[in-house]
Design a protein around this motif. Structure first.
Motif, mmCIF file in Angstrom:
data_model
loop_
_atom_site.group_PDB
_atom_site.id
_atom_site.type_symbol
_atom_site.label_atom_id
_atom_site.label_comp_id
_atom_site.label_asym_id
_atom_site.label_seq_id
_atom_site.Cartn_x
_atom_site.Cartn_y
_atom_site.Cartn_z
ATOM 1 N N PRO A 46 6.695 0.972 -3.755
ATOM 2 C CA PRO A 46 7.324 1.402 -5.016
ATOM 3 C C PRO A 46 6.295 1.839 -6.059
ATOM 4 C CG PRO A 46 7.288 -0.987 -4.907
ATOM 5 C CD PRO A 46 6.709 -0.493 -3.595
ATOM 6 N N VAL A 47 5.687 2.996 -5.811
ATOM 7 C CA VAL A 47 4.619 3.504 -6.675
ATOM 8 C C VAL A 47 5.180 3.821 -8.057
ATOM 9 C CG1 VAL A 47 2.965 5.378 -6.997
ATOM 10 C CG2 VAL A 47 3.359 4.429 -4.707
ATOM 11 N N MET A 48 4.594 3.197 -9.073
ATOM 12 C CA MET A 48 5.093 3.380 -10.438
ATOM 13 C C MET A 48 4.036 3.849 -11.414
ATOM 14 S SD MET A 48 7.647 0.108 -10.743
ATOM 15 C CE MET A 48 9.018 -0.067 -9.603
ATOM 16 N N ILE A 49 2.825 3.297 -11.313
ATOM 17 C CA ILE A 49 1.772 3.601 -12.283
ATOM 18 C C ILE A 49 0.463 3.816 -11.534
ATOM 19 C CG2 ILE A 49 0.482 2.774 -14.295
ATOM 20 C CD1 ILE A 49 2.911 1.054 -15.012
ATOM 21 N N LEU B 293 2.092 -6.836 -8.030
ATOM 22 C CA LEU B 293 2.793 -7.722 -8.960
ATOM 23 C C LEU B 293 3.379 -6.998 -10.178
ATOM 24 C CD1 LEU B 293 0.796 -11.049 -8.703
ATOM 25 C CD2 LEU B 293 2.628 -10.119 -7.283
ATOM 26 N N PRO B 294 2.690 -6.032 -10.791
ATOM 27 C CA PRO B 294 3.349 -5.282 -11.871
ATOM 28 C C PRO B 294 4.604 -4.553 -11.389
ATOM 29 C CG PRO B 294 0.987 -4.989 -12.015
ATOM 30 C CD PRO B 294 1.246 -5.694 -10.713
ATOM 31 N N GLU B 295 4.574 -4.011 -10.193
ATOM 32 C CA GLU B 295 5.766 -3.341 -9.652
ATOM 33 C C GLU B 295 6.876 -4.347 -9.388
ATOM 34 O OE1 GLU B 295 3.134 0.178 -7.466
ATOM 35 O OE2 GLU B 295 3.787 -1.589 -6.331
ATOM 36 N N ALA B 296 6.506 -5.516 -8.868
ATOM 37 C CA ALA B 296 7.507 -6.561 -8.620
ATOM 38 C C ALA B 296 8.134 -7.033 -9.930
ATOM 39 C CB ALA B 296 6.869 -7.731 -7.883
ATOM 40 N N GLU B 297 7.337 -7.138 -10.977
ATOM 41 C CA GLU B 297 7.883 -7.529 -12.280
ATOM 42 C C GLU B 297 8.873 -6.489 -12.785
ATOM 43 O OE1 GLU B 297 4.371 -10.295 -14.255
ATOM 44 O OE2 GLU B 297 4.341 -8.139 -14.648
ATOM 45 N N CYS B 298 8.552 -5.226 -12.571
ATOM 46 C CA CYS B 298 9.444 -4.154 -13.002
ATOM 47 C C CYS B 298 10.752 -4.182 -12.211
ATOM 48 C CB CYS B 298 8.740 -2.814 -12.828
ATOM 49 S SG CYS B 298 9.643 -1.419 -13.506
ATOM 50 N N LEU B 299 10.682 -4.462 -10.930
ATOM 51 C CA LEU B 299 11.882 -4.484 -10.093
ATOM 52 C C LEU B 299 12.772 -5.690 -10.369
ATOM 53 C CD1 LEU B 299 10.356 -3.386 -6.664
ATOM 54 C CD2 LEU B 299 11.890 -2.044 -8.109
ATOM 55 N N THR B 300 12.160 -6.788 -10.781
ATOM 56 C CA THR B 300 12.916 -8.040 -10.933
ATOM 57 C C THR B 300 13.169 -8.456 -12.374
ATOM 58 O OG1 THR B 300 10.911 -9.406 -10.921
ATOM 59 C CG2 THR B 300 11.928 -8.902 -8.774
ATOM 60 N N GLY B 301 12.374 -7.937 -13.316
ATOM 61 C CA GLY B 301 12.464 -8.402 -14.697
ATOM 62 C C GLY B 301 11.804 -9.746 -14.919
ATOM 63 N N LEU C 13 6.983 -7.777 1.061
ATOM 64 C CA LEU C 13 5.587 -8.184 1.055
ATOM 65 C C LEU C 13 5.075 -8.110 -0.377
ATOM 66 C CD1 LEU C 13 3.089 -9.034 2.682
ATOM 67 C CD2 LEU C 13 2.410 -6.632 2.645
ATOM 68 N N MET C 14 4.849 -9.274 -0.966
ATOM 69 C CA MET C 14 4.328 -9.361 -2.334
ATOM 70 C C MET C 14 2.805 -9.379 -2.258
ATOM 71 S SD MET C 14 7.035 -9.674 -4.389
ATOM 72 C CE MET C 14 6.699 -10.678 -5.824
ATOM 73 N N LYS C 15 2.178 -8.343 -2.828
ATOM 74 C CA LYS C 15 0.721 -8.226 -2.788
ATOM 75 C C LYS C 15 0.123 -8.942 -4.000
ATOM 76 C CE LYS C 15 0.996 -3.790 -2.661
ATOM 77 N NZ LYS C 15 0.761 -2.332 -2.541
ATOM 78 N N GLY C 16 -0.787 -9.877 -3.728
ATOM 79 C CA GLY C 16 -1.286 -10.756 -4.776
ATOM 80 C C GLY C 16 -2.587 -10.343 -5.424
ATOM 81 N N GLY C 17 -2.990 -9.092 -5.260
ATOM 82 C CA GLY C 17 -4.283 -8.666 -5.767
ATOM 83 C C GLY C 17 -4.446 -8.758 -7.265
ATOM 84 N N HIS C 18 -3.337 -8.783 -8.027
ATOM 85 C CA HIS C 18 -3.442 -8.843 -9.478
ATOM 86 C C HIS C 18 -3.614 -10.263 -10.007
ATOM 87 C CE1 HIS C 18 -2.022 -4.672 -9.230
ATOM 88 N NE2 HIS C 18 -2.415 -4.540 -10.481
ATOM 89 N N LEU C 19 -3.491 -11.275 -9.136
ATOM 90 C CA LEU C 19 -3.758 -12.641 -9.584
ATOM 91 C C LEU C 19 -5.267 -12.886 -9.589
ATOM 92 C CD1 LEU C 19 -1.020 -14.796 -7.796
ATOM 93 C CD2 LEU C 19 -0.959 -13.729 -10.064
#
Length: 264
Positions: A107-110, A141-149, A174-180
């Motif tokens: 889900p490419v967003m930014i 994770l930023p994309e997951a936040e956008c998808l889930t709120g 698959l939740m990618k954890g690279g932003h943690l």
């Protein structure tokens, strides 16, 4: 009868060659898969940022998919930059028409430099039209936040986010954890019942342009070869790790990874 696995990428063109269609096709080739493409948009960019985004007409995207699939076929496909709701709906329609089962949705967003690659009004279409068709969705994770709120800051948050995205219809998340933070990157795969954790050492570098595209392309290639899902994720993780570790150090910004990476 075809003798080689076939993979289709539906994504934007990156003029710098590190992400998008270019990264996907290089990765398919390196992993022994015949790559095909449907281009959704042309971007003018380099390692320093995106200077321009020029979406293709919706019918042009749909016709590329239609002509490839009716003749060459595809064992797996992936989506990347889709830009707007009309393109998303057209892609979803062609996926359904071709009965594509192994669809990886990235889900490419930014972009790395902050440029918006998915219009805000397209997010709902992504959630309602495309995620229910996905064999795997691969958000950072930023994309997951956008998808889930949700706000996602911990591995437990990642699990909750995976559950929420799975509820939107994707068969696997698959939740990618690279932003943690931390010296170890932990990714979490959820199949609707069980969680699988995959971890690897973090490589501290600015040369990470196109990592999401390259990872999802590697995963798509492995699924096209009928590699079981968990093993396919592991192979894709090893590929992107080596691609980052051996990055060619190009450009003055976020440089590309090494699409000639070799993994066992």
């Amino acid at each position: 009868m075809h003798t080689i696995a076939r993979a289709l990428t539906i994504a934007g063109s990156d003029s710098g060659g590190g992400a998008g269609i270019q990264a996907d096709l290089k990765t398919f080739h390196q992993l022994g898969v015949y790559g095909m493409s449907a281009i959704t948009a042309i971007t003018a960019q380099n390692t320093l940022g995106v200077a321009g985004v020029y979406p293709l007409p919706t019918e042009a995207v749909a016709q590329q998919m239609r002509e490839v699939l009716r003749d060459l076929g595809a064992d797996a496909a992936k989506t990347g930059m889709l830009f707007d709701a009309d393109i998303i709906r057209a892609v979803a329609s062609e996926v359904r028409a071709a009965s594509l089962q192994k669809l990886v949705v990235d889900p490419v967003m930014i972009a790395k430099g902050g440029a918006k690659l998915l219009l805000d009004e397209a997010i709902d279409a992504l959630k309602t039209e495309l995620l229910p068709l996905a064999e795997v969705v691969t958000p950072n994770l930023p994309e997951a936040e956008c998808l889930t709120g949700m706000t996602i800051r911990t591995p437990d948050d990642m699990r909750e986010g995976a559950r929420a995205i799975h509820a939107l219809g994707a068969r696997n998340v698959l939740m990618k954890g690279g932003h943690l933070d931390g010296d170890t990157v932990v990714d979490i795969l959820f199949d609707g019942r069980d969680f699988f954790e995959l971890s690897h050492e973090r490589i501290h570098t600015r040369h990470t342009h196109g990592t999401g595209c390259t990872f999802s392309a590697a995963l798509t290639a492995e699924l096209a070869k009928n590699t079981p899902l968990v093993a396919a994720v592991e192979k894709a993780n090893r590929f992107i790790f080596e691609a980052i570790r051996t990055a060619p150090q190009l450009g003055g910004g976020h440089g590309p990874t090494n699409h000639w990476a070799v993994v066992e």
